[in-house]
Motif scaffolding. Sequence first.
Motif, PDB file in Angstrom:
ATOM      1  N   ASN A 369      37.869  41.822  43.287  1.00  0.00           N
ATOM      2  CA  ASN A 369      39.097  41.146  43.705  1.00  0.00           C
ATOM      3  C   ASN A 369      38.831  40.051  44.721  1.00  0.00           C
ATOM      4  O   ASN A 369      39.358  38.944  44.604  1.00  0.00           O
ATOM      5  CB  ASN A 369      40.091  42.164  44.283  1.00  0.00           C
ATOM      6  CG  ASN A 369      40.689  43.026  43.204  1.00  0.00           C
ATOM      7  OD1 ASN A 369      41.332  42.531  42.295  1.00  0.00           O
ATOM      8  ND2 ASN A 369      40.461  44.322  43.281  1.00  0.00           N
ATOM      9  N   PHE A 384      48.664  33.937  39.111  1.00  0.00           N
ATOM     10  CA  PHE A 384      48.207  35.103  38.350  1.00  0.00           C
ATOM     11  C   PHE A 384      47.721  36.235  39.262  1.00  0.00           C
ATOM     12  O   PHE A 384      48.150  37.387  39.102  1.00  0.00           O
ATOM     13  CB  PHE A 384      47.112  34.702  37.361  1.00  0.00           C
ATOM     14  CG  PHE A 384      46.558  35.854  36.559  1.00  0.00           C
ATOM     15  CD1 PHE A 384      47.229  36.307  35.438  1.00  0.00           C
ATOM     16  CD2 PHE A 384      45.379  36.487  36.940  1.00  0.00           C
ATOM     17  CE1 PHE A 384      46.734  37.382  34.702  1.00  0.00           C
ATOM     18  CE2 PHE A 384      44.881  37.552  36.212  1.00  0.00           C
ATOM     19  CZ  PHE A 384      45.561  38.000  35.090  1.00  0.00           C
ATOM     20  N   TYR A 387      50.821  37.931  40.905  1.00  0.00           N
ATOM     21  CA  TYR A 387      51.608  38.776  40.001  1.00  0.00           C
ATOM     22  C   TYR A 387      50.897  40.092  39.719  1.00  0.00           C
ATOM     23  O   TYR A 387      51.501  41.172  39.776  1.00  0.00           O
ATOM     24  CB  TYR A 387      51.871  38.047  38.679  1.00  0.00           C
ATOM     25  CG  TYR A 387      52.723  36.808  38.808  1.00  0.00           C
ATOM     26  CD1 TYR A 387      53.687  36.692  39.817  1.00  0.00           C
ATOM     27  CD2 TYR A 387      52.584  35.737  37.923  1.00  0.00           C
ATOM     28  CE1 TYR A 387      54.466  35.561  39.937  1.00  0.00           C
ATOM     29  CE2 TYR A 387      53.374  34.601  38.037  1.00  0.00           C
ATOM     30  CZ  TYR A 387      54.314  34.513  39.042  1.00  0.00           C
ATOM     31  OH  TYR A 387      55.078  33.387  39.156  1.00  0.00           O
ATOM     32  N   ILE A 388      49.601  39.993  39.404  1.00  0.00           N
ATOM     33  CA  ILE A 388      48.826  41.200  39.101  1.00  0.00           C
ATOM     34  C   ILE A 388      48.702  42.076  40.342  1.00  0.00           C
ATOM     35  O   ILE A 388      48.813  43.307  40.272  1.00  0.00           O
ATOM     36  CB  ILE A 388      47.425  40.839  38.570  1.00  0.00           C
ATOM     37  CG1 ILE A 388      47.537  40.087  37.247  1.00  0.00           C
ATOM     38  CG2 ILE A 388      46.574  42.091  38.398  1.00  0.00           C
ATOM     39  CD1 ILE A 388      48.228  40.867  36.133  1.00  0.00           C
ATOM     40  N   MET A 391      51.999  43.868  41.051  1.00  0.00           N
ATOM     41  CA  MET A 391      52.194  44.888  40.020  1.00  0.00           C
ATOM     42  C   MET A 391      51.315  46.109  40.277  1.00  0.00           C
ATOM     43  O   MET A 391      51.775  47.259  40.207  1.00  0.00           O
ATOM     44  CB  MET A 391      51.865  44.307  38.643  1.00  0.00           C
ATOM     45  CG  MET A 391      51.977  45.313  37.496  1.00  0.00           C
ATOM     46  SD  MET A 391      51.041  44.824  36.036  1.00  0.00           S
ATOM     47  CE  MET A 391      49.348  45.126  36.559  1.00  0.00           C
ATOM     48  N   SER A 392      50.049  45.872  40.619  1.00  0.00           N
ATOM     49  CA  SER A 392      49.114  46.977  40.799  1.00  0.00           C
ATOM     50  C   SER A 392      49.345  47.710  42.124  1.00  0.00           C
ATOM     51  O   SER A 392      49.280  48.940  42.174  1.00  0.00           O
ATOM     52  CB  SER A 392      47.676  46.450  40.740  1.00  0.00           C
ATOM     53  OG  SER A 392      46.755  47.504  40.806  1.00  0.00           O
ATOM     54  N   ARG A 426      42.939  45.836  39.077  1.00  0.00           N
ATOM     55  CA  ARG A 426      43.076  44.419  39.413  1.00  0.00           C
ATOM     56  C   ARG A 426      41.772  43.663  39.149  1.00  0.00           C
ATOM     57  O   ARG A 426      41.781  42.545  38.626  1.00  0.00           O
ATOM     58  CB  ARG A 426      43.485  44.257  40.875  1.00  0.00           C
ATOM     59  CG  ARG A 426      44.957  44.489  41.115  1.00  0.00           C
ATOM     60  CD  ARG A 426      45.356  44.034  42.510  1.00  0.00           C
ATOM     61  NE  ARG A 426      44.890  44.935  43.547  1.00  0.00           N
ATOM     62  CZ  ARG A 426      44.559  44.559  44.778  1.00  0.00           C
ATOM     63  NH1 ARG A 426      44.614  43.290  45.109  1.00  0.00           N
ATOM     64  NH2 ARG A 426      44.177  45.442  45.666  1.00  0.00           N
ATOM     65  N   LEU A 429      41.189  42.957  35.456  1.00  0.00           N
ATOM     66  CA  LEU A 429      42.113  41.924  34.994  1.00  0.00           C
ATOM     67  C   LEU A 429      41.716  40.541  35.523  1.00  0.00           C
ATOM     68  O   LEU A 429      41.853  39.531  34.813  1.00  0.00           O
ATOM     69  CB  LEU A 429      43.550  42.257  35.414  1.00  0.00           C
ATOM     70  CG  LEU A 429      44.171  43.479  34.725  1.00  0.00           C
ATOM     71  CD1 LEU A 429      45.545  43.793  35.310  1.00  0.00           C
ATOM     72  CD2 LEU A 429      44.283  43.246  33.217  1.00  0.00           C
ATOM     73  N   ARG A 433      40.589  37.300  33.281  1.00  0.00           N
ATOM     74  CA  ARG A 433      41.200  35.983  33.489  1.00  0.00           C
ATOM     75  C   ARG A 433      40.124  34.920  33.690  1.00  0.00           C
ATOM     76  O   ARG A 433      40.221  33.815  33.144  1.00  0.00           O
ATOM     77  CB  ARG A 433      42.112  36.036  34.720  1.00  0.00           C
ATOM     78  CG  ARG A 433      42.791  34.714  35.066  1.00  0.00           C
ATOM     79  CD  ARG A 433      43.903  34.394  34.097  1.00  0.00           C
ATOM     80  NE  ARG A 433      44.745  33.320  34.602  1.00  0.00           N
ATOM     81  CZ  ARG A 433      45.858  32.915  33.995  1.00  0.00           C
ATOM     82  NH1 ARG A 433      46.264  33.507  32.859  1.00  0.00           N
ATOM     83  NH2 ARG A 433      46.585  31.935  34.498  1.00  0.00           N
TER      84      ARG A 433
END
Length: 448
Positions: A369, A384, A387-388, A391-392, A426, A429, A433
């Motif tokens: 991260n 991005f 948002y992730i 959410m996480s 995270r 993801l 990305r």
Amino acid sequence: MSKETKKKLTLFALTWPIFIELLLHMLMGNADTLMLSQYSDQSVAAVGVSNQLLSLVIVMFGFISTGTAVLIAQNIGAKKNSTAKEVAVVSIALNLIFGLALSLLVFFFYKPILGIMDLPSELYEEAGIYLKIVGGFAFIQAIIMTIGAIVRSYGFTKDIMYITIGMNIINVIGNYLFIFGPFGIPVLGVEGVAISTTVSRFIGLIAAIIILFKRVPGKFPFQMLWRIPKAHIQNLLRIGVPSAGENLSYNASQMVITFFIAMLGTEALTSKVYVQNVTMFLMLFGMAIAQGTQIIVGHMIGGKELEQAYKRGLDSLRKAIIIAFFMAIAASIFSKGLLGIFTTNQDIIQTGSILIILSIILEPGRAFNMVLINALRAAGDVKFPVYIGIMSMWGVSVPLSYILGIYFEMGLIGVWIAFIADEWLRGILMLRRWKARGWLEKTRFFVA
């Protein structure tokens, strides 16, 4: 980029001063608290609460400096030096205005602000003194952060490290003088510590301004402040606001999780604090690599070296993961001794040792991260990760902490498993990305 610039922008050359600077912030950031412990436990508590409030103010200053670092790095890479200086001037002006506004807010409304914290009456006066002095001059820190972001973006990370060292030395000397009162100097306690902190920052600001004009060639277009280009403000906010939102969301989620841990009792809370004091050191390597990577990737994006930027992100990630993994193993081997520095309570040491062992899994996930979010941000892909992250944090970390830690009675081990799930989800993801190169379409927003 010229050969000279490339030489300056090697990852190691950028990263080691950043690491030392971060280390100093970690070790010396609580110098007021540590030295006050020799004066009064009550004073320690008062300053601790005040610093918790002031940390939120510092986060707010960070959103301008974050945007500054990305935009200047990209424009330098694109050889748009005049535009980079315009961004620097706008950033300093915006954070000065913003810093003054927040400083005045704290100075005049520190009483109701402390009232929200429901402080014990015996702490109220000293906390108010510290908050009024340090918070009232917080705008100094706002300008230092902005100038630091500018100078680092030009590759001069050592200069900011030296300034940080100097500020810390001045702060410690000032604390000593006002807490212990040698040479007949009056003992001022919390008030003296607040004065020492503010004076050290003011001297640091003077040094930062000197370094800014020394390291960045040519004149800064301060005359443009009468007609600030809206594009610069929009780009700064486009990067900075989402980044600040991510930080605020993380802090808020951690407060909720701390509330869950408080249900487990004082011993659990104490264990969390001690373990995080140890693992914070492990995070410093990843944080330094992430910041160095952001500068390099920003320059590459500005110079349209997109393939090199892609490879730089992955190479930095590999280095950060390897370092995080082996540092966590080392910490696990010596976990009992490290925790023994803070406490003799064997239950805390036993639980803390298990949590540090879990960091072998947690810290490499965190490295994903730190490095890739900074790389994506440098490329202009700022939404991005936010948002992730939200959410996480709120979809995994917070509910799973309660389910495992409280409902299934796994305690802190359950909470740490929730942290692991959050960081790795995270991280994976973010890697997808980066590899999918979804960030390529975002680069056009900032550098034409």
